[in-house]
Design an enzyme around this catalytic site. Structure first.
Site, mmCIF file in Angstrom:
data_model
loop_
_atom_site.group_PDB
_atom_site.id
_atom_site.type_symbol
_atom_site.label_atom_id
_atom_site.label_comp_id
_atom_site.label_asym_id
_atom_site.label_seq_id
_atom_site.Cartn_x
_atom_site.Cartn_y
_atom_site.Cartn_z
ATOM 1 C CG HIS A 99 100.285 -36.637 -26.077
ATOM 2 N ND1 HIS A 99 100.849 -36.573 -24.825
ATOM 3 C CD2 HIS A 99 100.445 -35.407 -26.614
ATOM 4 C CE1 HIS A 99 101.309 -35.345 -24.611
ATOM 5 N NE2 HIS A 99 101.081 -34.613 -25.690
ATOM 6 C CG HIS B 269 104.011 -27.749 -21.771
ATOM 7 N ND1 HIS B 269 102.842 -28.373 -22.126
ATOM 8 C CD2 HIS B 269 103.653 -26.507 -21.392
ATOM 9 C CE1 HIS B 269 101.824 -27.523 -21.967
ATOM 10 N NE2 HIS B 269 102.298 -26.398 -21.511
ATOM 11 C CG HIS C 72 103.311 -27.253 -27.215
ATOM 12 N ND1 HIS C 72 103.742 -26.509 -26.155
ATOM 13 C CD2 HIS C 72 102.919 -28.451 -26.700
ATOM 14 C CE1 HIS C 72 103.608 -27.219 -25.048
ATOM 15 N NE2 HIS C 72 103.121 -28.399 -25.347
ATOM 16 C CG ASP D 105 100.608 -31.359 -28.309
ATOM 17 O OD1 ASP D 105 100.600 -32.543 -27.905
ATOM 18 O OD2 ASP D 105 100.514 -30.386 -27.532
ATOM 19 C CB ALA E 11 93.942 -29.387 -22.577
HETATM 20 O O1 DOR Z 1 96.553 -29.813 -24.555
HETATM 21 C C1 DOR Z 1 97.345 -30.594 -24.077
HETATM 22 N N1 DOR Z 1 97.119 -31.933 -24.067
HETATM 23 N N2 DOR Z 1 98.475 -30.120 -23.531
HETATM 24 C C2 DOR Z 1 99.321 -30.917 -22.840
HETATM 25 O O2 DOR Z 1 100.320 -30.428 -22.395
HETATM 26 C C3 DOR Z 1 99.008 -32.343 -22.637
HETATM 27 C C4 DOR Z 1 98.147 -32.845 -23.722
HETATM 28 C C5 DOR Z 1 97.558 -34.201 -23.446
HETATM 29 O O3 DOR Z 1 98.319 -35.115 -23.078
HETATM 30 O O4 DOR Z 1 96.362 -34.385 -23.672
HETATM 31 ZN ZN ZN Z 2 101.667 -32.657 -25.917
#
Ligand code: DOR
Ligand code: ZN
Length: 426
Positions: A61, A176, A219, A291, A308
């Protein structure tokens, strides 16, 4: 522009003590001795350094746009370069979301100006069918479907349109996979049970069977999910990745670490971790991804309400090399899960190995350099990690993208804008 890289080179035939000659971004020769005038020489001969094919992270991301306070293409791809990654594939859950052609074009513009390493995009499920149009595939490698929001909801019809569109064009669909029917409230907020994963994998695999799109489950976090996935493999084209923390941490440890270890899917039991690691060694898990999901410290304090995810680009490779040094993995596993297979999953024949004609992307590692993970020193804006304080052995010492060094000895040496969309490889 000619670059010569000397040293122990990881080739398909084993380690070669030799040289790689790169001209204008492509490998033109790999041989024991190359004597030729060049513009730049990187000499890694002697010692314990190894030149690997450039690593590829299928799931990051990079944020940017309105969420650039969390990360942007410069800091995100800087983190990639520091961690040894030459290509990163960016997720569409940005603000605004990358689910309209105009936003995708804007994403390309921003990335092109700021990126240090090469990048790929996934397109999100659109809000209107009219945004599923030809041209998406000129910039994006595939689609990302977040099943709990886009499949088990009233967006299902649009998601099926995406699946139809992807099937016609043979575009990758990354999911996901969690079914919110199996979410429970925990001390870390809502969290999916292993059945959440198994159930979602079953639902999406059935659709892959009827539509025909190439399916990639990202993941995976549970043994139950993995068991379900293996039931479908063979009947339907399906690949899978996991992240280092699903192999190295368990739910109890995550709970003691608190908000910093909060991530979706949640970290499962030590038994799950053990089984996932076994499947990875057996070659049943195709890839490892970071991730990389950075958030600022104020969003990572109270476990219940925390955002998260956490950054992973600067820890993933060193954690994997530590597993190699501990005898858990072999170096060839690392190359397979971080370079060869990710290139295959993206159908990018131009990267993933060191061969004549391929793009000159390399990750040089020092197999025995030791360090302690220190998130404060991350280039990423997300300065936290559940691995803070962990002692690691094995570090990237250079990241080279299309024949240009981007990171050398822990310093970023390229200028913003060197990175390119992998779609330009063709
Ligand atoms: O832990 C996560 N963070 N899971 C997700 O699916 C999205 C991601 C985020 O974009 O921060
Ligand atoms: Zn992700």
């Amino acid at each position: 522009m000619k670059l010569l890289v000397k040293g122990k080179i990881y080739t398909n035939k084993g380690l070669l003590d030799g040289s790689i000659l790169v001209q204008d971004g492509r490998i033109i020769r790999v041989a024991k001795n190359i004597r030729e005038p060049v513009d730049k020489l990187l000499d890694y001969s002697g010692g314990r350094r190894i030149v690997l094919p450039g690593l590829i992270d299928l799931h990051v991301h990079m944020r940017d746009f309105e969420l650039s306070y969390k990360e942007d293409f410069f800091t995100g791809t800087g983190a990639a370069a520091m961690g040894g990654f030459t290509v990163v594939a960016d997720m569409p859950n940005t603000r605004p979301r990358v689910n309209r052609p105009d936003v995708l074009k804007k994403r390309e513009k921003v990335a092109k100006e700021k990126a240090l390493v090469d990048y790929a995009f996934y397109y999100g499920v659109p809000d209107r069918e009219a945004d599923l149009v030809g041209g998406i595939e000129d910039l994006a490698m595939g689609f990302k479907i977040f099943m709990q929001h886009e499949f088990y909801t009233d967006k299902r019809r649009l998601t099926e349109k995406v699946l139809e569109f992807a099937s016609k064009r043979e575009m990758l669909v990354v999911v996901h996979a969690e079914n919110p029917k199996f979410f429970v409230e925990t001390e870390m907020g809502l969290s999916g049970l292993p059945q959440a994963e198994a159930s979602a994998i079953k639902d999406i695999a059935k659709l892959a069977l009827s539509y025909g799109f190439p399916l990639h489950v990202t993941h995976i976090s549970s043994a139950a999910g993995m068991r379900e996935l293996l039931r479908w493999r063979g009947r339907v084209g399906i690949t899978v990745d996991t992240c280092p923390y699903y192999l190295l941490l368990n739910a109890k440890e995550a709970l003691t670490k608190g908000a910093v270890a909060k991530v979706y899917p949640s970290i499962k039991s030590s038994k799950d971790a053990e089984i996932l690691l076994r499947r990875l060694k057996e070659g049943k898990i195709d890839a490892i991804v970071s991730d990389h999901a950075p958030h600022p410290p104020e969003e990572k304090s109270d476990p219940r309400s925390a955002s998260a995810g956490f950054p992973g680009l600067e820890t993933t490779l060193t954690l994997l090399l530590t597993l190699v040094n501990n005898g858990v993995l072999e170096l060839r596993d690392v190359v397979r899960i971080c370079a060869t297979n990710p290139a295959k999953i993206l159908k990018l024949n131009e990267i993933g190995s060191i061969d004549k004609g391929k793009i000159g992307n390399f990750t040089v590692v020092d197999l025995h350099r030791r360090a302690t993970i220190n998130p404060k020193a991350f280039v990423s804006r997300g300065k936290c990690s559940p691995f803070e304080g962990k002692k690691v052995e094995g570090m990237p010492v250079a990241t080279i993208v299309r024949g240009e060094p981007v990171m050398l000895d822990g310093e970023l040496v390229a200028t913003a804008g060197w990175g390119k969309n992998v779609k330009t490889y063709r």
